[in-house]
Structure formats: C-alpha cells, structure tokens
Motif scaffolding. Structure first.
Motif, mmCIF file in Angstrom:
data_model
loop_
_atom_site.group_PDB
_atom_site.id
_atom_site.type_symbol
_atom_site.label_atom_id
_atom_site.label_comp_id
_atom_site.label_asym_id
_atom_site.label_seq_id
_atom_site.Cartn_x
_atom_site.Cartn_y
_atom_site.Cartn_z
ATOM 1 N N LEU A 199 38.083 -2.095 71.938
ATOM 2 C CA LEU A 199 37.454 -3.216 72.139
ATOM 3 C C LEU A 199 36.410 -3.363 73.253
ATOM 4 O O LEU A 199 35.800 -3.707 72.459
ATOM 5 C CB LEU A 199 38.646 -4.673 72.466
ATOM 6 N N THR A 200 36.794 -2.252 73.763
ATOM 7 C CA THR A 200 35.189 -2.264 74.385
ATOM 8 C C THR A 200 33.453 -1.834 73.409
ATOM 9 O O THR A 200 32.693 -2.438 74.272
ATOM 10 C CB THR A 200 35.365 -1.741 75.901
ATOM 11 N N ARG A 201 33.823 -1.932 73.058
ATOM 12 C CA ARG A 201 32.681 -0.879 71.664
ATOM 13 C C ARG A 201 32.277 -2.087 70.911
ATOM 14 O O ARG A 201 31.247 -1.943 70.054
ATOM 15 C CB ARG A 201 32.799 0.067 70.864
ATOM 16 N N VAL A 234 36.684 3.304 65.161
ATOM 17 C CA VAL A 234 35.565 2.882 64.470
ATOM 18 C C VAL A 234 35.670 1.748 64.506
ATOM 19 O O VAL A 234 36.655 1.071 64.762
ATOM 20 C CB VAL A 234 36.418 3.195 63.147
ATOM 21 N N VAL A 235 34.378 1.603 64.972
ATOM 22 C CA VAL A 235 33.819 0.605 64.508
ATOM 23 C C VAL A 235 32.812 0.062 63.576
ATOM 24 O O VAL A 235 31.423 0.645 63.260
ATOM 25 C CB VAL A 235 32.929 -0.047 65.688
ATOM 26 N N ALA A 236 33.365 -0.730 62.858
ATOM 27 C CA ALA A 236 32.170 -1.628 61.647
ATOM 28 C C ALA A 236 31.108 -2.590 61.772
ATOM 29 O O ALA A 236 31.950 -3.434 61.367
ATOM 30 C CB ALA A 236 32.356 -0.685 60.040
ATOM 31 N N THR A 286 47.799 -7.786 71.307
ATOM 32 C CA THR A 286 47.232 -8.570 70.754
ATOM 33 C C THR A 286 46.280 -10.093 71.922
ATOM 34 O O THR A 286 45.579 -10.242 71.502
ATOM 35 C CB THR A 286 47.685 -9.873 69.983
ATOM 36 N N THR A 287 47.842 -9.863 73.047
ATOM 37 C CA THR A 287 46.421 -10.033 73.849
ATOM 38 C C THR A 287 45.908 -10.027 74.552
ATOM 39 O O THR A 287 44.633 -11.045 74.773
ATOM 40 C CB THR A 287 47.983 -10.334 74.966
ATOM 41 N N LEU A 288 45.147 -8.801 73.938
ATOM 42 C CA LEU A 288 43.849 -7.624 74.608
ATOM 43 C C LEU A 288 43.021 -8.819 73.927
ATOM 44 O O LEU A 288 41.466 -8.516 74.621
ATOM 45 C CB LEU A 288 43.916 -6.992 74.333
ATOM 46 N N LEU A 289 43.074 -8.563 73.087
ATOM 47 C CA LEU A 289 41.672 -10.146 71.617
ATOM 48 C C LEU A 289 41.726 -10.564 72.281
ATOM 49 O O LEU A 289 40.421 -11.256 72.527
ATOM 50 C CB LEU A 289 42.432 -9.697 70.484
ATOM 51 N N ALA A 290 42.602 -11.632 72.948
ATOM 52 C CA ALA A 290 42.580 -13.064 73.633
ATOM 53 C C ALA A 290 42.038 -13.042 74.901
ATOM 54 O O ALA A 290 41.661 -13.612 75.451
ATOM 55 C CB ALA A 290 43.622 -13.862 73.975
ATOM 56 N N ARG A 332 46.254 1.655 76.237
ATOM 57 C CA ARG A 332 45.007 2.270 76.074
ATOM 58 C C ARG A 332 43.684 2.363 75.463
ATOM 59 O O ARG A 332 42.821 1.818 75.265
ATOM 60 C CB ARG A 332 45.270 3.133 77.069
ATOM 61 N N PRO A 333 44.423 2.810 74.251
ATOM 62 C CA PRO A 333 43.172 3.166 72.766
ATOM 63 C C PRO A 333 42.928 2.030 72.278
ATOM 64 O O PRO A 333 41.599 1.664 72.010
ATOM 65 C CB PRO A 333 44.136 4.012 71.898
#
Length: 271
Positions: A29-31, A266-268, A53-57, A23-24
């Motif tokens: 990834l939503t941000r 963190v999203v940079a 990794t499948t969440l990225l796909a 979940r984290p």
C-alpha cells in the motif's frame, strides 16, 4: 477466496502469525499513488478476518471500503471491524467468490492481499477488474511467490505418496499458481496500465514448537486439512509426517526458526 479445493478456513489459526502476514500488504500500500477521488471507494478482495482491511482505512481514512471473501468463518471474524471509522470513512464486508465475482460498481482502488494464488487463471480476470476502476484508479495486489520453497515442495511430494495419493490428487497448488513479476508487468501494461512490479523475500523469524508447521496450518495446508477432515487418523498421520520433514528443512536455531518467504507485488494504475 477459493480454488477448486474450497478449503475451510480457521481465522484463529490464520491470525497466529498476523504481524508477519500483514507486513507485505502494508508494504504494497505504500506504493499505491493518490487515488482519483476523496472519499475513495475501495474493494479489498480476499479480506480474510478483516485485520488487514484496516490498513486501507489507515491509509485512506475517509474511504468507503468493502472487504470481499467467500469464507463464512473469515467474514464472521471480519465483522469485528465493520462500521464507521474514526475519520468518517466506513468499512463493510460482503460474501464473494473471486472465481465468479463481477465488480458491482466502480472503485478507485481494487486491492488484494495473498488471494489471487487461490484462483486458477486469475490473470484472465484482469480486464474486468480494470474496467471496474475509475479513470486513474489502481489495481494493487501481492501474492506468495514461494511455491518452489521446501514448505510447498515437501507438502506436494508427501501428498503424492501412499497412503494419501488417491485422497489428495489435484488438491494442492503448484508453481504455476502465480505468474512472475515480469509476466504480470507485461500482462497489465498490455491492458493500458502503468505498472510497478517487484519481488521481496522476507526472512520471518518464528518462535515456538514447529512454527513453520503452525504457519502453513493457517494457509497452504488448508486444502489438505479440508480434504482429510472426515478421516482424522489420516489427517493426523499426514501432519506428523509433514512436521518431521519441515523440522529437517527449517531447523530451529537458538533465536528461533527462519522462514524465508518470497512475495510478488504489483501496482497497476489505469491511464
């Protein structure tokens, strides 16, 4: 990835709480904003058994995604997800130790789920990671921020007591394994990024016998289990003593056992 202890990983144990652990990363990834290219090139640092990794796909269906990890056990499990994705993208995996990893190419996104805490002084690697991003690319990660939680404090205290003190000296991580959200923001802003940093405490409701022990057997307890692997009696004695401490710190309720778990995000974005 790894720390100086180089723990041995057990994918089956890790995946026993897969939904809670994933979940984290999904929330992170939503941000992440739009990436510079489509199809995107993405690196997943510390991919583990490949399930996240499948969440990225799912988010970037045409992307070429490479998951990196230094655990042969995890990479073997991850190969289940390798290959072409339904929408024309591709997932593959490669061995890498993040302590020494040099990005081999340019990426639109470098992402990491609960990995950097295993790498001493990981913020020192930020300049090299940002250099590997395409203009407008993103570096996104989440790390646990719970090193002062009872699960960690009790583990360190027990490891520092007899009869385990000599065997476990220097094995476990402390609170300085990660920075604060503000410190990450300052570090990455200073490197020219636009930064979104925050923290969240999840209240995981776990079920079954000794579920907090079961949870840490997949992650935080791995260095201890690895260090004592050649002495099963000492290993089992440590686990029993630690289990009893956890039962008091995380009492069972009629609905399950609550594990509060703080995480740092963190999203940079490079500018």
């Amino acid at each position: 990835m790894s720390s100086s202890t180089s723990p041995t990983w057990d994918p089956a144990q890790y995946l026993r709480h897969a939904d809670h652990r994933a979940r984290p990363y999904a929330d992170l990834l939503t941000r992440v904003p739009a990436l510079p290219q489509d199809p995107a090139r993405i690196a997943d640092l510390g991919c583990g058994p490949g399930n996240v990794t499948t969440l990225l796909a799912d988010r970037w269906p045409t992307a070429h995604i490479t998951g990196y990890d230094n655990s042969p056990e995890m990479l073997s499990k991850a190969e289940t997800y390798a290959g072409r994705t339904a929408n024309g993208g591709r997932i593959d995996f490669a061995p890498a130790d993040l302590r020494r990893w040099t990005p081999p190419e340019t990426y639109d996104l470098i992402a990491s789920n609960a990995t950097l805490q295993w790498v001493p002084d990981h913020a020192d690697a930020f300049p090299a990671l940002l250099e590997a991003l395409a203009p407008g690319g993103t570096f996104a990660f989440q790390v646990p921020g719970n090193f002062d939680a009872p699960s960690h404090v009790l583990m360190r205290e027990l490891a520092g007591s007899a009869p385990w003190r000599d065997r476990l000296a220097g094995v476990l991580r402390h609170g300085d394994a990660v920075l604060t959200p503000a410190a990450y923001l300052e570090r990455l802003t200073g490197l020219g990024c636009s930064v979104d940093a925050w923290e969240t405490t999840y209240a995981h409701l776990l079920t079954g016998d000794d579920p907090v022990l079961d949870w840490v057997k997949g992650t935080g307890l791995r260095p201890v289990l690895t260090a004592l692997a050649d002495d099963p009696d000492a290993r089992d004695a440590f686990v029993v003593a630690y289990r009893d401490l956890l039962r008091d710190a995380y009492p069972a309720t009629p609905h399950g056992t609550v594990l509060p778990f703080r995480r740092i995000f963190v999203v940079a974005v490079t500018t």
